[in-house]
Scaffold this motif. Sequence first.
Motif, PDB file in Angstrom:
ATOM      1  N   ARG A  76     -42.398  -5.213 -28.104  1.00  0.00           N
ATOM      2  CA  ARG A  76     -42.363  -4.106 -27.047  1.00  0.00           C
ATOM      3  C   ARG A  76     -42.770  -2.690 -27.600  1.00  0.00           C
ATOM      4  NH1 ARG A  76     -37.714  -6.414 -25.967  1.00  0.00           N
ATOM      5  NH2 ARG A  76     -36.402  -4.962 -27.295  1.00  0.00           N
ATOM      6  N   LEU A  77     -42.953  -2.678 -28.864  1.00  0.00           N
ATOM      7  CA  LEU A  77     -43.235  -1.204 -29.612  1.00  0.00           C
ATOM      8  C   LEU A  77     -44.626  -0.807 -29.374  1.00  0.00           C
ATOM      9  CD1 LEU A  77     -44.741  -1.667 -32.668  1.00  0.00           C
ATOM     10  CD2 LEU A  77     -42.439  -2.310 -33.250  1.00  0.00           C
ATOM     11  N   PRO A  78     -45.155   0.304 -29.197  1.00  0.00           N
ATOM     12  CA  PRO A  78     -46.451   0.779 -29.077  1.00  0.00           C
ATOM     13  C   PRO A  78     -47.315   0.608 -30.308  1.00  0.00           C
ATOM     14  CG  PRO A  78     -45.026   2.726 -29.192  1.00  0.00           C
ATOM     15  CD  PRO A  78     -43.971   1.388 -29.337  1.00  0.00           C
ATOM     16  N   LEU A  79     -48.501   0.263 -30.195  1.00  0.00           N
ATOM     17  CA  LEU A  79     -49.471   0.148 -31.265  1.00  0.00           C
ATOM     18  C   LEU A  79     -50.386   1.029 -31.172  1.00  0.00           C
ATOM     19  CD1 LEU A  79     -49.852  -3.697 -31.679  1.00  0.00           C
ATOM     20  CD2 LEU A  79     -48.362  -2.309 -32.824  1.00  0.00           C
ATOM     21  N   ARG A 137     -46.934   7.192 -35.358  1.00  0.00           N
ATOM     22  CA  ARG A 137     -45.658   7.752 -34.677  1.00  0.00           C
ATOM     23  C   ARG A 137     -45.695   7.165 -33.323  1.00  0.00           C
ATOM     24  NH1 ARG A 137     -44.674  13.860 -35.906  1.00  0.00           N
ATOM     25  NH2 ARG A 137     -42.923  13.298 -34.439  1.00  0.00           N
ATOM     26  N   ASP A 138     -44.537   6.917 -32.610  1.00  0.00           N
ATOM     27  CA  ASP A 138     -44.449   6.591 -31.397  1.00  0.00           C
ATOM     28  C   ASP A 138     -44.311   7.672 -30.573  1.00  0.00           C
ATOM     29  OD1 ASP A 138     -43.475   5.616 -28.771  1.00  0.00           O
ATOM     30  OD2 ASP A 138     -42.071   4.231 -29.689  1.00  0.00           O
ATOM     31  N   LEU A 139     -45.303   7.908 -29.631  1.00  0.00           N
ATOM     32  CA  LEU A 139     -45.614   9.098 -28.885  1.00  0.00           C
ATOM     33  C   LEU A 139     -44.552   9.167 -27.643  1.00  0.00           C
ATOM     34  CD1 LEU A 139     -49.362   9.444 -28.604  1.00  0.00           C
ATOM     35  CD2 LEU A 139     -48.109  10.335 -30.289  1.00  0.00           C
ATOM     36  N   SER A 140     -43.985   8.262 -27.363  1.00  0.00           N
ATOM     37  CA  SER A 140     -43.038   7.978 -26.260  1.00  0.00           C
ATOM     38  C   SER A 140     -41.673   8.203 -26.720  1.00  0.00           C
ATOM     39  CB  SER A 140     -43.143   6.529 -25.441  1.00  0.00           C
ATOM     40  OG  SER A 140     -42.906   5.589 -26.272  1.00  0.00           O
ATOM     41  N   ALA A 141     -41.625   7.981 -27.987  1.00  0.00           N
ATOM     42  CA  ALA A 141     -40.031   8.239 -28.771  1.00  0.00           C
ATOM     43  C   ALA A 141     -40.465   9.151 -29.915  1.00  0.00           C
ATOM     44  CB  ALA A 141     -39.420   6.976 -29.028  1.00  0.00           C
ATOM     45  N   ARG A 188     -39.371   7.940 -33.583  1.00  0.00           N
ATOM     46  CA  ARG A 188     -39.595   6.676 -34.362  1.00  0.00           C
ATOM     47  C   ARG A 188     -41.152   6.734 -34.785  1.00  0.00           C
ATOM     48  NH1 ARG A 188     -37.614   3.159 -29.148  1.00  0.00           N
ATOM     49  NH2 ARG A 188     -35.369   3.941 -29.426  1.00  0.00           N
ATOM     50  N   SER A 189     -41.146   6.064 -35.876  1.00  0.00           N
ATOM     51  CA  SER A 189     -42.773   5.837 -36.425  1.00  0.00           C
ATOM     52  C   SER A 189     -42.473   4.524 -37.163  1.00  0.00           C
ATOM     53  CB  SER A 189     -43.021   6.925 -37.442  1.00  0.00           C
ATOM     54  OG  SER A 189     -41.885   7.055 -38.369  1.00  0.00           O
ATOM     55  N   TYR A 190     -43.587   3.961 -37.479  1.00  0.00           N
ATOM     56  CA  TYR A 190     -44.012   2.689 -37.987  1.00  0.00           C
ATOM     57  C   TYR A 190     -44.851   2.465 -39.056  1.00  0.00           C
ATOM     58  CZ  TYR A 190     -42.129   2.183 -33.079  1.00  0.00           C
ATOM     59  OH  TYR A 190     -41.223   2.401 -31.978  1.00  0.00           O
ATOM     60  N   ARG A 229     -36.838   5.693 -38.311  1.00  0.00           N
ATOM     61  CA  ARG A 229     -36.285   6.833 -37.557  1.00  0.00           C
ATOM     62  C   ARG A 229     -36.362   8.097 -38.398  1.00  0.00           C
ATOM     63  NH1 ARG A 229     -33.818   6.583 -32.896  1.00  0.00           N
ATOM     64  NH2 ARG A 229     -33.710   4.061 -31.935  1.00  0.00           N
ATOM     65  N   PHE A 230     -36.372   9.230 -37.606  1.00  0.00           N
ATOM     66  CA  PHE A 230     -36.499  10.519 -38.378  1.00  0.00           C
ATOM     67  C   PHE A 230     -35.928  11.564 -37.401  1.00  0.00           C
ATOM     68  CE2 PHE A 230     -40.771  10.339 -36.968  1.00  0.00           C
ATOM     69  CZ  PHE A 230     -41.057  11.635 -36.612  1.00  0.00           C
ATOM     70  N   PRO A 231     -35.395  12.608 -37.826  1.00  0.00           N
ATOM     71  CA  PRO A 231     -34.573  13.526 -37.110  1.00  0.00           C
ATOM     72  C   PRO A 231     -35.751  14.381 -36.450  1.00  0.00           C
ATOM     73  CG  PRO A 231     -34.497  14.461 -39.463  1.00  0.00           C
ATOM     74  CD  PRO A 231     -35.066  12.947 -39.516  1.00  0.00           C
ATOM     75  N   SER A 232     -35.667  14.778 -34.969  1.00  0.00           N
ATOM     76  CA  SER A 232     -36.401  15.430 -34.563  1.00  0.00           C
ATOM     77  C   SER A 232     -36.426  17.090 -34.765  1.00  0.00           C
ATOM     78  CB  SER A 232     -36.309  15.189 -32.890  1.00  0.00           C
ATOM     79  OG  SER A 232     -35.123  15.562 -32.368  1.00  0.00           O
TER      80      SER A 232
END
Length: 164
Positions: free
Chosen positions: A23-26, A44-48, A51-53, A68-71
């Motif tokens: 499900r994760l965005p690529l 980075r996950d633009l919808s969250a 989150r990054s990968y 994950r990282f603090p916003s």
Amino acid sequence: MRAVSEQDIRASFVNCSKGEAKRLPLPRDLDERRWDDLDFLGWRDLSAPDRSYIVTELRGELVGITLRFPSQQRGFLHRSMCSVCLTTHPGSGVSLMTARKRGQAGRDGNSVGIYLCTDLDCSLYVRGKKTPAPGGRFEESLTVEQQIERTREKLAGFLDLLAA
């Protein structure tokens, strides 16, 4: 890094379930990436926004991790250094990113953290393909090839901590 397909990327994740990986965005620009300039694929996950990968080759295998990282944003006068490429950025240009550990330890909530460039462009900074803010890269006595190798080793060391 060698070019990788969407299927290769989704199969590479080691610290999330297969369903989460599916499900994760690529990134949409995989065909346009300059793979020779990358030590790892990071996005980075633009919808969250927290989150990054990262996907990279480790000992001949493709390994992907979720981070994950603090916003929370830091002030522009604050400067931090990336632990992988040793680039310094002002404000929120470097973030403490945490990754769940592999296996049962990760399911139990254990994680490992590392300070990374928030844009995950470490490979480009080391090669001089992307320029950080003034004072972001120090003059080094190491060659670019040696700096690339150090970057790969630091990332591999972090990935090894996920299995420990």
